[in-house]
Design an enzyme around this catalytic site. Structure first.
Site, PDB file in Angstrom:
ATOM      1  CG  HIS A 135      -2.023  -1.056   1.086  1.00 15.97           C
ATOM      2  ND1 HIS A 135      -2.880  -1.387   2.108  1.00 15.97           N
ATOM      3  CD2 HIS A 135      -2.374  -1.861   0.045  1.00 15.97           C
ATOM      4  CE1 HIS A 135      -3.703  -2.352   1.714  1.00 15.97           C
ATOM      5  NE2 HIS A 135      -3.410  -2.658   0.467  1.00 15.97           N
ATOM      6  CB  CYS A 192       6.526  16.961  -9.290  1.00 18.02           C
ATOM      7  SG  CYS A 192       7.595  15.841 -10.206  1.00 18.02           S
ATOM      8  CB  THR A 221      -3.853  -9.464   7.541  1.00 21.27           C
ATOM      9  OG1 THR A 221      -4.644  -8.921   6.484  1.00 21.27           O
ATOM     10  CG2 THR A 221      -3.792 -10.971   7.419  1.00 21.27           C
TER      11      THR A 221
HETATM   12 ZN    ZN Z   1       6.057  14.916 -11.703  1.00 20.09          ZN
END
Ligand code: ZN
Length: 154
Positions: A22, A53, A94
């Protein structure tokens, strides 16, 4: 080590090869997932909040799997391959209801592995497992370590 945790606890505990089905809350990727693998330190000197970014300028998000998103293909592929090839699988804590992760113990059973389920509740994994140890992982695992050490010493 295959985990659904995103908190890095297994790495902090010393596990070296952790497959994070995950993702990880300590990694970041751009909004559409084109560029990945950033960590918080990459943005230490950047004033813009939230950080963007460095490669495309898009907003960043945690590199975790949100509801409705597919698991990272390389992680689930590797987890499935290891499940089909292992001799023993220890399944701890789990619910056994979130697929495709919940199918990993069944893959191991089909491949002939011994599956040990540690869980407070007798669930679908326990039914398929060779050995069911009822209880919290934090209580059962230390007892299991002692028993294995005694067996190996004796
Ligand atoms: Zn990017």
């Amino acid at each position: 080590m295959v985990t659904q945790n995103i908190d890095g606890l297994h790495q902090r505990a010393g596990s070296g090869d952790v497959i994070e089905l995950h993702g990880s809350m300590f990694r970041f990727k751009c909004l559409h997932g084109e560029h990945t693998g950033f960590v918080l330190d990459d943005f230490a000197g950047q004033n813009e909040k939230p950080p963007r970014c460095p490669q495309c300028g898009e907003l960043l998000r945690p590199d975790v799997v949100w509801f409705g998103e597919a698991l990272p293909g390389d992680a689930i592929d590797r987890a499935q391959a290891l499940s089909a090839a292992c001799d023993v699988m220890l399944v701890v804590g789990t619910s056994g209801v979130v697929y495709p992760a919940a199918a990993l113990p069944l893959l191991a059973v089909e491949a002939g592995a011994t599956v040990i389920d540690v869980n407070p509740e007798r669930d679908a994994v326990a039914t398929a497992a060779d050995i069911f140890l009822q209880g919290q992982g934090a209580e059962v695992l230390p007892q299991l370590v002692v028993a294995v050490r005694e067996h190996l010493a004796g």
